[in-house]
Design a protein around this motif. Structure first.
Motif, short mmCIF file in Angstrom:
data_model
loop_
_atom_site.label_atom_id
_atom_site.label_comp_id
_atom_site.label_asym_id
_atom_site.label_seq_id
_atom_site.Cartn_x
_atom_site.Cartn_y
_atom_site.Cartn_z
N PRO A 14 0.83 -1.22 -0.05
CA PRO A 14 -0.14 -0.19 -0.07
C PRO A 14 0.78 1.42 0.11
O PRO A 14 1.86 1.30 0.56
CB PRO A 14 -0.83 -0.18 1.50
CG PRO A 14 -1.03 -1.56 1.59
CD PRO A 14 0.50 -2.20 1.03
N LYS A 15 0.33 2.19 -0.65
CA LYS A 15 1.24 3.44 -1.06
C LYS A 15 1.69 4.11 0.39
O LYS A 15 2.76 4.87 0.73
CB LYS A 15 0.40 4.40 -1.55
CG LYS A 15 0.64 4.27 -3.38
CD LYS A 15 0.03 5.22 -4.15
CE LYS A 15 0.14 4.97 -5.70
NZ LYS A 15 -0.41 6.02 -6.32
N GLU A 16 0.67 4.18 1.40
CA GLU A 16 0.95 4.72 2.68
C GLU A 16 2.24 4.24 3.29
O GLU A 16 2.89 4.82 4.18
CB GLU A 16 -0.17 4.81 3.42
CG GLU A 16 -1.00 3.61 3.80
CD GLU A 16 -1.84 2.87 2.94
OE1 GLU A 16 -2.71 2.05 3.46
OE2 GLU A 16 -1.98 3.40 1.90
N LEU A 17 2.18 2.93 3.37
CA LEU A 17 3.41 2.30 3.92
C LEU A 17 4.69 2.46 3.26
O LEU A 17 5.68 2.36 3.71
CB LEU A 17 2.93 0.44 3.97
CG LEU A 17 1.79 0.28 4.95
CD1 LEU A 17 1.42 -1.19 5.11
CD2 LEU A 17 2.09 0.74 6.22
N LEU A 19 5.35 4.86 1.60
CA LEU A 19 5.78 6.39 2.15
C LEU A 19 6.47 6.40 3.47
O LEU A 19 7.26 6.91 3.97
CB LEU A 19 4.57 7.27 1.99
CG LEU A 19 4.37 7.75 0.55
CD1 LEU A 19 2.88 8.43 0.44
CD2 LEU A 19 5.55 8.47 -0.33
N LYS A 20 5.63 5.62 4.51
CA LYS A 20 5.94 5.72 5.95
C LYS A 20 7.52 5.08 5.97
O LYS A 20 8.22 5.47 6.82
CB LYS A 20 5.11 4.81 6.57
CG LYS A 20 5.24 4.54 8.13
CD LYS A 20 4.16 3.94 8.68
CE LYS A 20 4.37 3.61 10.15
NZ LYS A 20 3.35 2.95 11.03
N TYR A 21 7.67 4.11 5.22
CA TYR A 21 8.95 3.28 5.46
C TYR A 21 10.08 3.69 4.27
O TYR A 21 11.28 2.94 4.21
CB TYR A 21 8.86 1.78 5.42
CG TYR A 21 8.00 1.51 6.69
CD1 TYR A 21 8.58 1.52 8.14
CD2 TYR A 21 6.60 0.99 6.57
CE1 TYR A 21 7.80 1.25 9.11
CE2 TYR A 21 6.00 0.38 7.76
CZ TYR A 21 6.37 0.90 9.14
OH TYR A 21 5.63 0.49 10.02
N ASN A 22 9.81 4.58 3.71
CA ASN A 22 10.70 5.18 2.42
C ASN A 22 11.13 3.99 1.73
O ASN A 22 12.60 4.03 1.47
CB ASN A 22 12.04 6.01 3.23
CG ASN A 22 12.97 6.61 2.26
OD1 ASN A 22 12.31 7.28 1.42
ND2 ASN A 22 14.17 6.63 2.72
N GLY A 263 -4.89 -4.28 1.60
CA GLY A 263 -4.55 -3.97 0.04
C GLY A 263 -5.05 -4.29 -0.95
O GLY A 263 -5.70 -5.22 -1.03
#
Length: 287
Positions: A14-17, A19-22, A263
């Motif tokens: 998922p995109k948010e993860l 982003l969260k973990y770079n 997801g």
């Protein structure tokens, strides 16, 4: 100096993860029947649009991350002080890993030793994605590359995939089942239960009816695990979020599992499994 994680879109993170973990995600490519346009998975084409196209009778094909994309990204990495780990889609299901290794060889000939490690997960979709996410968590906590690699190795050894598809026709088109199996399965409403073993897609059970297939997936989670209440699972779906939420509710009621990543199956995987796919992924803990 840090440790950076790169992966590809077959991980279905998922995109948010991401982003969260770079986590940097390189897209596989998608082609619609009769259209010469090259679509980048989850950049130029998105799951629901593709599934609607497939439901209307359209066919799609996929291609690995391009040589040029790998070359640009890896050469960019060489010019930094960070260490990079590219975690790849199963080499048994795509040529993406092999292409990344070809680029690695060319860059080593040009630059000598490079700061990029490439790993074939022998995993797919969010099962692959859970390996990547855990590696990225460890990478954020430490600059010890060996710890990140140990985490990846452990996850690869113990990750489980269990899934079903709604229509065998898509697996037939991808060469995963015979035409006879697809036709008979459609007539008899047979839903296969599949696994990934050593990177390959393996059908191992058949169930009649969608509801029975979902229930059977939930049952199989307990047969491969202990300490279920602490389990974190990945659940993903293609054009059937309602079924994914139903499976999540079953896992909660049956085993007390409340921690899960939900997801949607991306285009690079969904092109081969079709709309109606439902999957669960988790870390085996009984060995």
């Amino acid at each position: 100096m840090g440790i950076k994680i790169i992966t590809d879109s077959a991980s279905d993170i998922p995109k948010e993860l991401a982003l969260k973990y770079n986590i940097e995600v390189l897209p596989l490519l998608v082609y619609k029947d009769g259209d010469t346009t090259e679509y980048r998975d989850n950049v130029d084409i998105f799951p629901d649009d593709m599934y609607e196209f497939m439901i209307e009778g359209g066919t799609v094909k996929t291609a690995q991350v391009s040589y040029e994309s790998f070359y640009r990204k890896f050469e960019e990495c060489i010019n930094t002080d960070d260490e990079y780990i590219y975690i790849a889609f199963s080499s048994e299901l795509s040529g993406t890993y092999q292409t990344s290794k070809m680029v690695e060889i060319e860059l080593k000939e040009k630059y000598g030793d490079i700061n990029i490690e490439i790993i074939d997960t022998k995993a797919a979709s969010l099962g692959f994605g859970l390996i990547v996410i855990e590696a990225a968590k460890v990478a954020k906590q430490t600059n010890d590359k060996s710890k990140v690699l140990e985490t990846i190795k452990y996850m690869m050894k113990n990750i489980e995939h269990i899934f079903t598809v709604d229509n065998l026709e898509y697996l037939y088109r991808g060469g995963r089942v015979s035409k006879a199996s697809a036709v008979i399965g459609g007539v008899l409403n047979i839903k296969p239960i599949l696994d990934v073993e050593d990177g390959k897609l393996i059908p191992f059970e058949k169930v009649r009816g969608r509801k029975k297939a979902i229930k059977r997936i939930a049952e199989l989670v307990s047969k491969r695990n202990i300490d279920l209440e602490k389990l974190i699972v990945g659940i993903n779906y293609s054009y059937n979020k309602k079924d994914a939420l139903l499976l999540a509710d079953m896992l909660k009621k049956m085993y007390g599992i409340e921690n899960y990543i939900l997801g949607e199956i991306g285009c690079s995987i969904g092109a081969h499994t079709g709309p109606g796919t439902l999957s669960v992924y988790f870390l085996k803990q009984n060995n």
